[in-house]
Enzyme design. Structure first.
Site, PDB file in Angstrom:
ATOM      1  N   GLY A  43      -9.837   3.257   4.178  1.00  0.00           N
ATOM      2  CA  GLY A  43     -11.064   2.711   3.396  1.00  0.00           C
ATOM      3  C   GLY A  43     -12.193   3.696   3.278  1.00  0.00           C
ATOM      4  O   GLY A  43     -12.425   4.111   4.410  1.00  0.00           O
ATOM      5  N   SER A  44     -12.400   4.353   2.087  1.00  0.00           N
ATOM      6  CA  SER A  44     -13.248   5.761   2.210  1.00  0.00           C
ATOM      7  C   SER A  44     -14.091   5.584   1.075  1.00  0.00           C
ATOM      8  O   SER A  44     -13.839   4.926   0.067  1.00  0.00           O
ATOM      9  CB  SER A  44     -12.398   6.880   2.128  1.00  0.00           C
ATOM     10  OG  SER A  44     -11.563   7.041   3.285  1.00  0.00           O
ATOM     11  N   GLU A  57      -9.445  11.907  12.425  1.00  0.00           N
ATOM     12  CA  GLU A  57      -8.907  10.665  12.741  1.00  0.00           C
ATOM     13  C   GLU A  57      -7.846  10.854  14.007  1.00  0.00           C
ATOM     14  O   GLU A  57      -7.066  11.582  13.897  1.00  0.00           O
ATOM     15  CB  GLU A  57      -7.876  10.103  11.600  1.00  0.00           C
ATOM     16  CG  GLU A  57      -7.175   8.694  11.804  1.00  0.00           C
ATOM     17  CD  GLU A  57      -6.535   8.238  10.461  1.00  0.00           C
ATOM     18  OE1 GLU A  57      -5.943   7.042  10.565  1.00  0.00           O
ATOM     19  OE2 GLU A  57      -6.786   8.788   9.582  1.00  0.00           O
ATOM     20  N   GLU A 113      -7.183  -2.821   2.645  1.00  0.00           N
ATOM     21  CA  GLU A 113      -6.315  -1.649   2.982  1.00  0.00           C
ATOM     22  C   GLU A 113      -6.426  -1.201   4.429  1.00  0.00           C
ATOM     23  O   GLU A 113      -5.515  -0.794   5.214  1.00  0.00           O
ATOM     24  CB  GLU A 113      -6.813  -0.397   2.268  1.00  0.00           C
ATOM     25  CG  GLU A 113      -6.522   1.082   2.446  1.00  0.00           C
ATOM     26  CD  GLU A 113      -6.879   2.113   1.743  1.00  0.00           C
ATOM     27  OE1 GLU A 113      -6.713   3.364   2.116  1.00  0.00           O
ATOM     28  OE2 GLU A 113      -7.606   1.791   0.747  1.00  0.00           O
ATOM     29  N   ARG A 130      -7.625  16.746   6.256  1.00  0.00           N
ATOM     30  CA  ARG A 130      -8.990  17.802   6.046  1.00  0.00           C
ATOM     31  C   ARG A 130      -8.350  18.934   6.797  1.00  0.00           C
ATOM     32  O   ARG A 130      -9.210  19.717   7.623  1.00  0.00           O
ATOM     33  CB  ARG A 130     -10.138  17.045   6.858  1.00  0.00           C
ATOM     34  CG  ARG A 130     -10.514  15.758   6.728  1.00  0.00           C
ATOM     35  CD  ARG A 130     -10.805  15.369   5.386  1.00  0.00           C
ATOM     36  NE  ARG A 130     -11.229  14.181   5.233  1.00  0.00           N
ATOM     37  CZ  ARG A 130     -10.583  12.990   4.917  1.00  0.00           C
ATOM     38  NH1 ARG A 130      -9.201  13.228   4.801  1.00  0.00           N
ATOM     39  NH2 ARG A 130     -11.112  11.828   4.971  1.00  0.00           N
ATOM     40  N   LYS A 186       0.861  -1.254  -0.062  1.00  0.00           N
ATOM     41  CA  LYS A 186       0.027  -0.073  -0.207  1.00  0.00           C
ATOM     42  C   LYS A 186       0.884   1.108  -0.017  1.00  0.00           C
ATOM     43  O   LYS A 186       2.041   1.226   0.547  1.00  0.00           O
ATOM     44  CB  LYS A 186      -0.920   0.181   1.250  1.00  0.00           C
ATOM     45  CG  LYS A 186      -1.621   1.260   1.116  1.00  0.00           C
ATOM     46  CD  LYS A 186      -2.485   1.449   2.732  1.00  0.00           C
ATOM     47  CE  LYS A 186      -3.356   2.756   2.725  1.00  0.00           C
ATOM     48  NZ  LYS A 186      -4.223   2.713   4.026  1.00  0.00           N
ATOM     49  N   LYS A 231     -12.313  14.497  -0.557  1.00  0.00           N
ATOM     50  CA  LYS A 231     -11.858  14.899   0.598  1.00  0.00           C
ATOM     51  C   LYS A 231     -11.147  16.238   0.799  1.00  0.00           C
ATOM     52  O   LYS A 231     -11.640  17.072   1.649  1.00  0.00           O
ATOM     53  CB  LYS A 231     -10.477  14.063   0.890  1.00  0.00           C
ATOM     54  CG  LYS A 231     -11.103  12.579   1.130  1.00  0.00           C
ATOM     55  CD  LYS A 231      -9.435  11.741   1.516  1.00  0.00           C
ATOM     56  CE  LYS A 231     -10.024  10.094   1.892  1.00  0.00           C
ATOM     57  NZ  LYS A 231      -8.614   9.418   1.712  1.00  0.00           N
ATOM     58  N   GLY A 255      -5.209  13.113   0.004  1.00  0.00           N
ATOM     59  CA  GLY A 255      -4.654  11.908  -0.409  1.00  0.00           C
ATOM     60  C   GLY A 255      -5.466  10.594  -0.429  1.00  0.00           C
ATOM     61  O   GLY A 255      -6.598  10.594  -0.095  1.00  0.00           O
ATOM     62  N   ALA A 305      -2.211   4.403   7.086  1.00  0.00           N
ATOM     63  CA  ALA A 305      -3.344   5.346   6.793  1.00  0.00           C
ATOM     64  C   ALA A 305      -2.793   6.381   5.996  1.00  0.00           C
ATOM     65  O   ALA A 305      -3.525   7.128   5.044  1.00  0.00           O
ATOM     66  CB  ALA A 305      -3.943   5.397   7.972  1.00  0.00           C
TER      67      ALA A 305
END
Length: 404
Positions: A214-215, A197, A241, A348, A147, A381, A362, A304
């Site tokens: 994961g979004s 987060e 992920e 954000r 990843k 995002k 990202g 992440a």
């Protein structure tokens, strides 16, 4: 042996700007408003490549000097960059107050004028970003990388200087469950954001982390929004992920804890713009004297925001991203003299200086990623900060692409 004070600035003879500097960090756990700068700490966490012990000693000594000056229960507050070899942006404030976020006064008044954008551009542009995704996927097939998180900057220039207050008010109102922050920086710019987060919280011997990976973009139609959330929960790509992130955090925290509690499956977390896969992680420390800042520096960067395995993913990021991230995907928060504190992932968010704004987004790339979908994810995002800005952008222009 005394360490060098390079990277520590004494503001005992404070400039007017330092005396008036205001820091703000809010969460459902504990919110802090701090005023003034007794010291700024710019020493990198790992500037010499030999670990972070010198950095943490410098922070402890800065807190000790603050106590000697009469600052009761001093804290350190601010931001740490993605790259731990780069300078930090921390401060020991002259004073601070702790408050409950629900008790924060609502701000009323005339509706501010919407800012007018003169120009905007993306770095990299859409074509280059998608090419980078393809490059990362090709690399996965030839290496052990599983990843990599690739990001972009949206630069916005307004016709006049930015009024940050109404932007921050809209940001907090539109994202009431986020972690809100305003961090004045030494160069006169300001870092603001509403991160969803939590990297790490420490209180006594208890630690808590809430990674997201994961979004999916929220939808205006309720039925379609429900379908999107269900698809995210069922997505093998996003589950994979997310699992990489959780297992890495488990590996880092376990040596410091007598127990670590991690749910078997992720749950859904939502913001105004996004759905996220979320896993709350709790632990009991074997050594309660470890500070929240020490533990957060051990966790950072998680897969992440970087990738997996971390060292290899970082090399890939350096290869394909045409800019230095700086504070973006670093961490922002606070730590007190007893080691308690809270640090969130710097996402954000935006950097604001006079009439210029830099926004960041990202996307986590794995072998099953689709370049078009990952570009769309970064667009979604960015919407958190764009909604707070309340500005209509002209056509986004990609910057000149430089071959690497």
């Amino acid at each position: 042996m005394n360490i060098s004070l390079q990277g520590i600035e004494d503001f005992s003879r404070a400039t007017p700007e330092a005396a008036q500097a205001q820091f703000l960090f809010t969460s459902a756990h504990r919110s802090i408003k701090a005023v003034g700068v007794a010291e700024r700490i710019s020493l990198p966490v790992n500037g010499d490549g030999k670990g972070d012990s010198q950095f943490h000693q410098a922070v402890a000594e800065a807190l000790g000097r603050a106590r000697a000056k009469g600052i009761a229960k001093p804290i350190v507050i601010g931001a740490i960059p993605f790259d731990l070899s780069q300078p930090t942006c921390l401060a020991v404030p002259e004073s601070y107050e702790v408050f409950l976020r629900a008790a924060a006064p609502e701000k009323a008044g005339a509706v501010p004028l919407k800012p007018v954008a003169a120009s905007s551009r993306s770095l990299p542009g859409e074509a280059r970003f998608k090419q980078s995704v393809q490059q990362a996927i090709a690399n996965f097939q030839l290496s052990d990388i599983r990843k990599a998180v690739l990001s972009r900057i949206l630069e916005v220039e307004l016709t006049g200087d930015v009024d940050i207050d109404p932007i921050f008010d809209r940001l907090t109102a539109q994202n009431p469950s986020g972690y809100h922050f305003r961090i004045p920086l030494a160069d006169g710019s300001e870092l603001i954001g509403a991160s969803p987060e939590l990297l790490l919280r420490k209180q006594g011997d208890s630690v808590y982390s809430n990674p997201l990976a994961g979004s999916a973009r929220r939808q205006s139609d309720p039925e379609r929004d429900r379908q999107v959330s269900e698809s995210l929960m069922q997505s093998d790509k996003d589950a994979y992920e997310h699992r990489l992130v959780i297992e890495d955090i488990r590996k880092v925290l376990t040596p410091f804890c007598v127990e670590v509690d991690i749910p078997e499956k992720p749950s859904l977390m939502s913001t105004q713009a996004m759905w996220h896969l979320s896993t709350p992680i709790e632990g009991i420390l074997s050594n309660p004297e470890l500070t929240s800042l020490q533990l957060a520096c051990q966790l950072h960067p998680t897969p992440a925001v970087c990738g997996y395995p971390t060292p290899m993913a970082r090399k890939l990021i350096n290869l394909v991203e045409p800019f230095e991230r700086g504070l973006f995907t670093g961490m922002v928060g606070w730590c007190d003299g007893e080691g308690n504190g809270e640090w969130v992932v710097t996402i954000r968010c935006g950097l604001i200086h006079k009439n210029r704004i830099h926004l960041f987004a990202g996307a986590g790339i794995v072998e099953d990623s689709c370049p078009e979908s990952e570009w769309a994810e970064t667009q979604a995002k960015l919407q958190t900060m764009l909604n707070a800005l309340g500005v209509e952008l002209p056509s986004v222009q990609p910057v000149a692409e430089v071959a690497q």
